[in-house]
Design a protein around this motif. Structure first.
Motif, short mmCIF file in Angstrom:
data_model
loop_
_atom_site.label_atom_id
_atom_site.label_comp_id
_atom_site.label_asym_id
_atom_site.label_seq_id
_atom_site.Cartn_x
_atom_site.Cartn_y
_atom_site.Cartn_z
N LYS A 127 -9.19 0.79 2.69
CA LYS A 127 -9.29 -0.23 1.64
C LYS A 127 -8.35 -1.40 1.93
O LYS A 127 -8.74 -2.56 1.79
N TRP A 128 -7.14 -1.08 2.33
CA TRP A 128 -6.15 -2.13 2.61
C TRP A 128 -6.63 -3.01 3.76
O TRP A 128 -6.54 -4.25 3.69
N CYS A 138 -10.54 5.65 2.63
CA CYS A 138 -9.19 6.07 2.27
C CYS A 138 -8.38 4.82 1.92
O CYS A 138 -8.85 3.69 2.09
N ARG A 139 -7.17 5.00 1.45
CA ARG A 139 -6.42 3.82 1.00
C ARG A 139 -6.10 2.88 2.16
O ARG A 139 -6.00 1.67 1.95
N GLY A 178 1.20 3.23 -2.70
CA GLY A 178 0.69 4.21 -3.66
C GLY A 178 1.33 4.09 -5.02
O GLY A 178 0.99 4.83 -5.94
N ASN A 237 -6.13 -0.24 -5.44
CA ASN A 237 -7.05 0.50 -6.31
C ASN A 237 -7.30 -0.26 -7.60
O ASN A 237 -7.81 0.30 -8.55
N ASN A 250 -1.76 0.33 -4.59
CA ASN A 250 -2.56 1.35 -3.92
C ASN A 250 -3.95 0.80 -3.59
O ASN A 250 -4.88 1.55 -3.35
N ARG A 275 -11.68 -2.83 -6.24
CA ARG A 275 -12.73 -1.80 -6.17
C ARG A 275 -14.11 -2.42 -6.32
O ARG A 275 -15.06 -2.07 -5.61
N ASN A 289 0.82 -1.21 0.00
CA ASN A 289 0.00 0.00 0.00
C ASN A 289 0.86 1.27 0.00
O ASN A 289 0.64 2.21 0.76
N GLU A 301 1.54 2.77 -8.48
CA GLU A 301 0.60 2.11 -9.40
C GLU A 301 1.22 1.87 -10.77
O GLU A 301 0.52 1.60 -11.73
#
Length: 541
Positions: free
Chosen positions: A108-109, A104-105, A73, A84, A82, A89, A71, A75
């Protein structure tokens, strides 16, 4: 115990229990070598893949190593780091719902990791252990959720791995030299880490200046700071020199009587002149043939990321340099994990398989000591699974030629390549089509007992196994529409009489899964039989 909360947590805490069980379908064209080696490479979402593997491996895995997304960021490489990725998603939207838009990231993680870690715990043996690689981006969050999932008392340690051998001058603040490997046990009181091999440098410290027939030795101090009532005597050296007392502020660590016994056995070293402060001789043959694992792993011992890249490029062909993993793990690092956390016949699991380092490490360990370790790998990205992970496993198994033209001997063995098939139950709770007997057998045995079936089910034998005194049977011939008693799916007196006997006698308890029964509850009770109707009593484990 403090717990960590985040947006979406309520939706994922028990999500691993709701994941539908899917069938594993082996692809012979992508499999390689000896299928009896029982190594698996599964392509597909790791949460669904883990649920599919649960009937086979629950409570059977001694060592788990995972290298999940950090994580960061970043990509711009093969793994979107990320959290993402469109798959994640979509998954977050279906599981978390509208709240997913506000994540937020880090949220998500955590949503991604929590159910996967909860599922992984179910695979571990009671003395099993899990190693998780991470860096500073999420390590504090990882510790919090692993305390919750595994229990705070089952935290073992955090290892620091020195992943680079030189500083990065482009670093904004500090050059990051290390990653973390967080270690938790299933049950800390049952986990016993193996000793790791002694180094050549350690053994080189042992000499034999007096040609002692017992072999090489090194000295250790006979004095200590702690007070010892029998530790203040004087000594006479072989040279005649008298040592009135231990060194100032210290005490002899053994009594005079014990000292004299050791001296008589030539276990005291007085120096070459015979007049030095005495020291005890400790023979290499008397010390542990290994060393206690430490929490600092240097690149000199277990490798670094640059060496890992070179290793991967030497084994696999990549169309473009951008396809190469940025931070693969060196095989020597995973070999250290296996050395500490597994035995010669252990099952090892990696549900974030990536480039396949764990698989290579398992094969290398077996080659080195003749062991029969088995690896179970899961890789979510089809292109990575087939073009990198599979390619690597095949090449290290059969041997390859490196970029310099050197032939590298193969490690042997083989693996089966599997993909995720249809769900075992459809949306209405019915058996989903013509499910193979062994797959349904594994599922019902796990459902009933909580443990995997003891041996591979045979489609011509309804007796699956015995657990805690109860024999488990499955009446299922793959033709769900056949409701005739003679079809074999319905329990009748005739069918019951033809079932394989309970090993402890047919008065012992039996649990029989079938389409229906023509026997009354009173009859079943009198026969010590519990009947479970399929598909209605098939519920997700």
């Amino acid at each position: 115990m403090p717990t960590l909360n985040w947006i979406g947590k309520d939706a994922v805490v028990d999500h691993h229990r709701k994941v539908p069980t899917r069938l594993l379908e082996c692809d012979p064209k992508l499999s390689f070598g000896d299928p009896d080696a029982e190594n698996l490479l599964v392509e597909g979402d790791n949460l669904e893949a883990l649920k599919a593997l649960l009937p086979r491996y629950r409570g059977q895995v001694k060592c788990i190593y995972i290298d999940p997304p950090y994580n960061t960021g970043n990509e711009n490489w093969v793994y979107n780091d990320n959290v993402n990725d469109p798959r994640i998603r979509k998954w977050l939207g279906s599981v978390v719902g509208k709240e997913a838009e506000d994540l937020c990231r880090h949220d998500k993680w955590l949503c991604m990791m929590y159910p996967r870690l909860a599922m992984l715990r179910e695979f571990l043996t009671d003395d099993g252990v899990i190693f998780v690689s991470l860096d500073d981006n999420e390590v504090q969050n990882l510790r919090a959720i692993m305390d919750e999932i595994f229990g705070q008392g089952n935290f073992i340690t955090t290892v620091i791995w020195q992943k680079v051998y030189s500083p990065k001058n482009s670093a904004r603040h500090f050059s990051e030299d290390h990653d973390y490997i967080v270690v938790y046990a299933k049950k800390a009181d049952q986990f016993v880490p193996n000793l790791i091999a002694r180094t050549a440098e350690q053994d080189a410290a042992y000499k034999n200046p007096d040609d002692d027939p017992r072999g090489v030795w090194k000295t250790s101090d006979l004095s200590a700071r702690n007070y010892y009532g029998d530790g203040t005597y004087s000594l006479t050296c072989p040279s005649g020199r008298v040592i009135e007392s231990p060194p100032k502020g210290r005490y002899w660590s053994i009594s005079k009587e014990r000292f004299e016994e050791l001296d008589k056995d030539n276990r005291i070293w007085w120096g070459r002149s015979g007049g030095s402060i005495p020291q005890m001789k400790r023979f290499l043959t008397d010390v542990k043939q290994g060393r206690v694992p430490q929490t600092l792993w240097t690149y000199q011992e277990v490798g670094h990321t640059q060496a890992a890249k070179k290793e991967l490029v030497a084994i696999c062909d990549f169309d473009e340099s951008v396809d190469v993993f940025i931070t693969p793990k060196p095989t020597s690092l995973i070999q250290r994990v296996l050395e500490i956390g597994s035995d010669e016949n252990s099952i090892i699991m990696d549900s974030f398989a990536g480039s396949g380092t764990t698989g290579q490490a398992v094969l290398a360990a077996n080659k080195a000591d003749g062991g029969s370790r088995k690896c179970v790998l899961v890789e979510v990205l089809p292109d990575v699974a087939e073009k990198v992970t599979r390619q690597r496993l095949q090449r290290v198994s059969e041997g390859y030629t490196d970029p310099k033209g050197n032939d590298v001997e193969g490690l042997g063995s083989g693996f089966r390549y599997c993909k995720l098939g249809r769900t075992l139950l459809d949306e209405y709770g019915d058996i989903n089509g013509d499910v193979p007997f062994p797959d349904l057998a594994r599922y019902v045995f796990l459902l009933e007992t909580g443990v995997p079936v003891p041996k591979r089910p045979r489609k011509d034998c309804p007796l699956l196994g015995v657990h805690r005194g109860s024999a488990i049977y499955l009446l299922y011939n793959g033709v769900l529409g056949d409701r005739r008693p003679a079809g074999g799916n319905v329990l009748t007196h005739k069918v019951l009489s033809e079932l394989p006997s309970h090993p402890d006698g047919d008065d012992s308890p039996r649990v029989i899964f079938g389409e229906s029964t023509l026997l009354s509850d009173k009859t079943l009770s009198g026969l010590n039989v519990t009947f479970r109707q399929i598909p209605y009593e098939l519920r997700e484990s």
